[in-house]
Design a protein around this motif. Structure first.
Motif, mmCIF file in Angstrom:
data_model
loop_
_atom_site.group_PDB
_atom_site.id
_atom_site.type_symbol
_atom_site.label_atom_id
_atom_site.label_comp_id
_atom_site.label_asym_id
_atom_site.label_seq_id
_atom_site.Cartn_x
_atom_site.Cartn_y
_atom_site.Cartn_z
ATOM 1 N N SER A 1 0.982 -1.232 -0.090
ATOM 2 C CA SER A 1 0.104 0.097 0.148
ATOM 3 C C SER A 1 0.886 1.332 -0.002
ATOM 4 C CB SER A 1 -0.969 -0.051 1.008
ATOM 5 O OG SER A 1 -0.208 0.081 2.463
ATOM 6 N N ARG A 2 2.021 1.159 0.390
ATOM 7 C CA ARG A 2 2.949 2.238 0.426
ATOM 8 C C ARG A 2 3.780 2.505 -0.919
ATOM 9 N NH1 ARG A 2 6.480 0.604 5.804
ATOM 10 N NH2 ARG A 2 5.075 0.698 7.328
ATOM 11 N N LEU A 3 3.393 1.802 -2.233
ATOM 12 C CA LEU A 3 4.105 1.959 -3.247
ATOM 13 C C LEU A 3 3.988 3.281 -3.893
ATOM 14 C CD1 LEU A 3 3.821 -1.264 -5.260
ATOM 15 C CD2 LEU A 3 5.741 -0.004 -4.679
ATOM 16 N N ALA A 4 2.910 3.974 -3.581
ATOM 17 C CA ALA A 4 2.568 5.298 -4.124
ATOM 18 C C ALA A 4 3.396 6.636 -3.331
ATOM 19 C CB ALA A 4 1.117 5.591 -4.225
ATOM 20 N N LEU B 1 -0.252 6.273 -10.381
ATOM 21 C CA LEU B 1 0.166 5.251 -10.997
ATOM 22 C C LEU B 1 -0.035 5.663 -12.491
ATOM 23 C CD1 LEU B 1 1.406 2.436 -11.315
ATOM 24 C CD2 LEU B 1 -0.769 1.624 -11.598
ATOM 25 N N TYR B 2 1.108 5.531 -13.378
ATOM 26 C CA TYR B 2 1.104 5.684 -14.740
ATOM 27 C C TYR B 2 2.131 4.512 -15.311
ATOM 28 C CZ TYR B 2 -0.541 10.681 -13.639
ATOM 29 O OH TYR B 2 -0.923 11.693 -13.023
ATOM 30 N N THR B 3 1.677 4.314 -16.396
ATOM 31 C CA THR B 3 2.627 3.402 -17.234
ATOM 32 C C THR B 3 2.865 4.071 -18.702
ATOM 33 O OG1 THR B 3 0.495 2.566 -18.643
ATOM 34 C CG2 THR B 3 1.206 1.523 -16.506
ATOM 35 N N GLN B 4 4.069 3.290 -19.089
ATOM 36 C CA GLN B 4 4.328 3.857 -20.669
ATOM 37 C C GLN B 4 4.632 2.737 -21.328
ATOM 38 O OE1 GLN B 4 7.817 6.028 -20.656
ATOM 39 N NE2 GLN B 4 7.056 8.087 -20.266
ATOM 40 N N SER B 5 3.631 2.429 -22.273
ATOM 41 C CA SER B 5 3.606 1.103 -23.032
ATOM 42 C C SER B 5 4.031 1.311 -24.262
ATOM 43 C CB SER B 5 1.995 0.614 -23.379
ATOM 44 O OG SER B 5 2.024 -0.382 -24.357
ATOM 45 N N ARG B 6 5.187 0.541 -24.810
ATOM 46 C CA ARG B 6 6.070 0.793 -25.928
ATOM 47 C C ARG B 6 6.239 -0.647 -26.711
ATOM 48 N NH1 ARG B 6 8.858 5.739 -25.908
ATOM 49 N NH2 ARG B 6 8.704 6.957 -23.944
ATOM 50 N N ARG B 7 6.248 -0.436 -27.986
ATOM 51 C CA ARG B 7 6.669 -1.491 -28.760
ATOM 52 C C ARG B 7 7.426 -0.952 -29.717
ATOM 53 N NH1 ARG B 7 3.543 -5.731 -33.021
ATOM 54 N NH2 ARG B 7 5.521 -6.797 -33.798
ATOM 55 N N LEU C 1 6.236 1.011 -15.339
ATOM 56 C CA LEU C 1 5.379 1.504 -14.355
ATOM 57 C C LEU C 1 6.035 2.457 -13.505
ATOM 58 C CD1 LEU C 1 4.890 -2.203 -14.637
ATOM 59 C CD2 LEU C 1 2.536 -1.148 -13.801
ATOM 60 N N PHE C 2 5.539 3.502 -12.857
ATOM 61 C CA PHE C 2 5.894 4.393 -12.128
ATOM 62 C C PHE C 2 4.785 5.451 -11.552
ATOM 63 C CE2 PHE C 2 5.788 6.194 -16.099
ATOM 64 C CZ PHE C 2 5.405 7.381 -16.275
ATOM 65 N N TYR C 3 5.009 5.894 -10.213
ATOM 66 C CA TYR C 3 4.068 6.983 -9.715
ATOM 67 C C TYR C 3 4.728 8.406 -9.972
ATOM 68 C CZ TYR C 3 1.680 3.139 -7.344
ATOM 69 O OH TYR C 3 1.094 2.051 -7.234
ATOM 70 N N ALA C 4 3.761 9.226 -10.322
ATOM 71 C CA ALA C 4 4.539 10.719 -10.394
ATOM 72 C C ALA C 4 3.477 11.481 -10.064
ATOM 73 C CB ALA C 4 4.730 10.743 -12.083
ATOM 74 N N ASP C 5 3.754 12.999 -10.348
ATOM 75 C CA ASP C 5 2.985 14.003 -9.760
ATOM 76 C C ASP C 5 1.825 14.333 -11.067
ATOM 77 O OD1 ASP C 5 4.949 14.769 -11.263
ATOM 78 O OD2 ASP C 5 5.235 16.737 -10.243
ATOM 79 N N LYS C 6 2.300 14.194 -12.201
ATOM 80 C CA LYS C 6 1.334 14.425 -13.590
ATOM 81 C C LYS C 6 1.669 13.389 -14.612
ATOM 82 C CE LYS C 6 4.453 17.978 -14.552
ATOM 83 N NZ LYS C 6 4.705 19.452 -14.784
#
Length: 641
Positions: free
Chosen positions: A36-39, A345-351, A484-489
């Motif tokens: 639960s602390r991941l963020a 939580l945000y993600t960047q999906s790439r190929r 996957l990462f947590y960010a402010d925007k």
């Protein structure tokens, strides 16, 4: 009297400070179990020492040249760190019984003095499983090792090969005591971590705050369906979507999306199979945080937001009459995000198909404040019969500074030694890292890694790249990744391809050394270098009378290859004892009878086969009355449909 009061005050102050330091270490340990602390944001500077080749070559530990920072007599100094900090991860694929020593705060006697391999055996308390262990070729230690003023690590062997030591420098506000064996004497935190890594329990993490909403929805081809919305602040803490063959077969056409608050861009916009860790259409990743089984796709990553959350699924099918029904459960709480302490939580999906020569592949490119917590990477090699592209190093640029440089792709995922039996040779899932698969005949592999206490914090930017080839980024590959990462925007767009135009022709090569096979009762096999010699004698036995003309010699397993139609070619070398053989698929003869010349390598086209879920084998047969010996060098499969 004043002296007594001053002494009492000083003792009380020391006790309070010691408690604070001890309490901070407990907090650090609990980060390994309390997801639960991941963020939550963190401070301090992340660094990594490793044995990577500083010249840009591929000597990342083979010679040991770059595996230490200096020598002191015959001892190798692996680290000499000033200031307070915490070692979060130690990795190697080459442990030994030589002694490793940890000197804390300038002390003359090491507090940790043990065989190097004991850091990873999982049996030396407190370096115990599952925080410490080995699998898929790599040995890893995730027990945090704190130091208050400084830390020197000495290795007393002749050669240190591959190694990585990740640590975080603490700020002056964070107070911690150096590692103490006694700390663990009566502390249950390790058993709590072990229990969590074996079985994730949302109820124990969120207590009575957690709520659950059941979902059931049908999506038509080309449409997007909202599956969950919340109109006040809170956090999604669990997603469970029931899986079946229908979902698995269409996972490449389903896009999972999430949007927080009034942001213009989706926070998550990822193909199902990438987000939930499928490997070429099949569930593979089964981590404690995110993954898929035959029965369920799940995520337990905390997703806090300020005012509004929307989850949706898009079905990218060109057939508008086609539809898919999904059901499951969403777990959430109404505890709002703490904007000062937590990111979203945000993600960047790439190929990227055929990454540009000379340029590494980018997994994440983030601008802003936050911390990185996970990588999922699938790789399809485009050079037949090899996976040398996996010899590639990862590299992390934190706030514009290169602070982490790895020693190979499987090393980044806590593995080691791809293509070696009982090392990185198949898909194996562990709680926070693993191999998604390994198959050399199709040139495929992949891995995942999640960061808990070792999450990588950044103040202005974070860039994670991985090479495609041991030197110079020259090998052809098809990379698909999720960062996957947590960010402010949000500050990015996803860059995934759904189709490849002008696809490079690719052939699958089945080498004897990589074959899984079944020998018929009266057949023997041996190896001549990388080739296989098959010997089969005539035998008057009831088992050889089942087949009228063609008796099986060896059956090859084609598991891992895609379903479809293929042209099959056999590369073989004749001998004095060689007799005609033929290629069969079950009881269907694929080829005519094939002959070869003595000691001459011959390439013989066998015919066409179709691989399906039910039939994934190929058999070589001989004529019933023959004694024969033949050398199989390799098989070639060219997909035509």
């Amino acid at each position: 009297m004043m002296n007594k009061l001053f002494s009492l005050f000083a003792a009380l102050l020391f006790t309070m400070q010691s408690f604070a330091q001890s309490d901070y270490y407990k907090w650090e340990l609990q980060n390994l179990s309390d997801i639960s602390r991941l963020a939550e944001y963190r401070v301090g500077k992340m660094q990594q020492l490793s044995s990577y080749d500083r010249s840009g070559g591929n000597d990342d530990g083979f010679s040991g040249k770059y595996s230490y920072i200096r020598k002191e007599g015959n001892d190798l100094v692996l680290a000499d760190i000033k200031g307070a900090g915490i070692i979060n991860r130690i990795w190697t694929p080459t442990p030994s019984n030589d002694t490793i020593q940890f000197y804390f705060d300038g002390e003359k006697v090491p507090r940790i003095n043990m065989p190097f391999i004991d850091l990873f055996s999982g049996e030396t308390y407190p370096f115990v499983a599952p925080l410490c262990g080995n699998e898929i070729g790599g040995y890893y230690c995730y027990l945090p090792i704190p130091y208050e003023k400084s830390l020197k690590i000495i290795y007393k062997g002749e050669i240190m090969k591959f190694q990585q030591i990740q640590y975080r420098e603490l700020t002056h506000k964070e107070k911690i005591q150096s590692f103490s064996w006694e700390y663990f004497n009566s502390n249950p935190v390790l058993s709590e971590i072990s229990q969590t890594w074996k079985h994730m329990s949302l109820s124990s993490l969120y207590n009575d705050e957690i709520k659950m909403r059941k979902i059931n929805f049908t999506i038509k081809g080309g449409k997007e369906q909202q599956i969950f919305t919340l109109q006040q602040g809170g956090r999604i803490v669990g997603i469970e979507l029931d899986s079946d063959y229908n979902l698995q077969s269409k996972s490449d056409k389903l896009i999972f999306k999430a949007k927080w608050d009034n942001e213009k861009e989706n926070a998550i916009d990822v193909p199902f199979q990438s987000f939930f860790g499928y490997a070429f259409g099949k569930p593979s990743m089964k981590s404690m945080l995110l993954g898929a089984t035959q029965a369920m796709c799940y995520s337990y990553l905390p997703m806090p937001f300020d005012g509004q959350a929307n989850l949706s699924v898009e079905y990218k099918s060109g057939n508008k009459e086609e539809e898919i029904t999904l059901s499951g459960r969403i777990y959430y709480t109404e505890k709002q995000r703490d904007k000062r302490r937590e990111g979203k939580l945000y993600t960047q999906s790439r190929r990227e198909y055929l990454p540009e020569p000379g340029v590494p592949y980018t997994i994440a490119d983030v601008q802003g404040k936050g911390h990185y917590i996970g990588t999922i990477l699938i790789a399809q090699g485009l050079n037949e019969g090899m996976t040398e592209y996996w010899e590639s190093d990862d590299c992390s640029f934190i706030d514009g500074e290169m602070r982490m440089h790895g020693t190979g792709s499987e090393d980044y995922f806590n593995g080691g030694w791809y293509a070696v039996t009982d090392r990185w040779d198949r898909g194996i899932s562990l709680p926070i890292h693993g191999s998604l698969l390994y198959d050399i005949k199709t040139a495929r592999t992949g891995g995942y890694r999640f960061y808990l206490s070792d999450k990588i914090n950044f103040n202005s930017s974070y860039v994670l790249t991985i090479e495609h080839g041991p030197e110079g980024n020259k090998l052809d590959v098809d990379y698909t990744s999720v960062g996957l990462f947590y960010a402010d925007k949000p500050q990015f767009k996803n860059q995934y391809l759904t189709h490849v135009v002008n696809e490079v022709p690719r052939r699958d090569i089945l080498l004897p050394q990589d074959m899984t096979m079944r020998l018929y009762w009266f057949t023997q096999a041996s190896f001549n270098g990388s080739s296989m010699i098959i010997s089969s004698k005539r035998e008057d036995h009831w088992t050889t009378n089942i087949d009228f003309e063609a008796v099986p010699m060896v059956q090859f397993d084609l598991t891992g290859m895609d379903n479809g139609k293929y042209k099959v070619t056999v590369v073989h070398t004749g001998s004095n004892e060689a007799r005609p053989f033929s290629v069969w698929q079950r009881t269907n003869q694929v080829s005519e009878w094939i002959s070869g010349n003595n000691n001459v390598q011959t390439t013989s086209y066998a015919g066409e086969i179709e691989i399906s879920d039910q039939i994934k084998t190929l058999t070589l047969r001989k004529k019933k009355m023959d004694n024969t010996e033949l050398q199989i060098d390799y098989l070639i499969f060219e997909k035509i449909e």
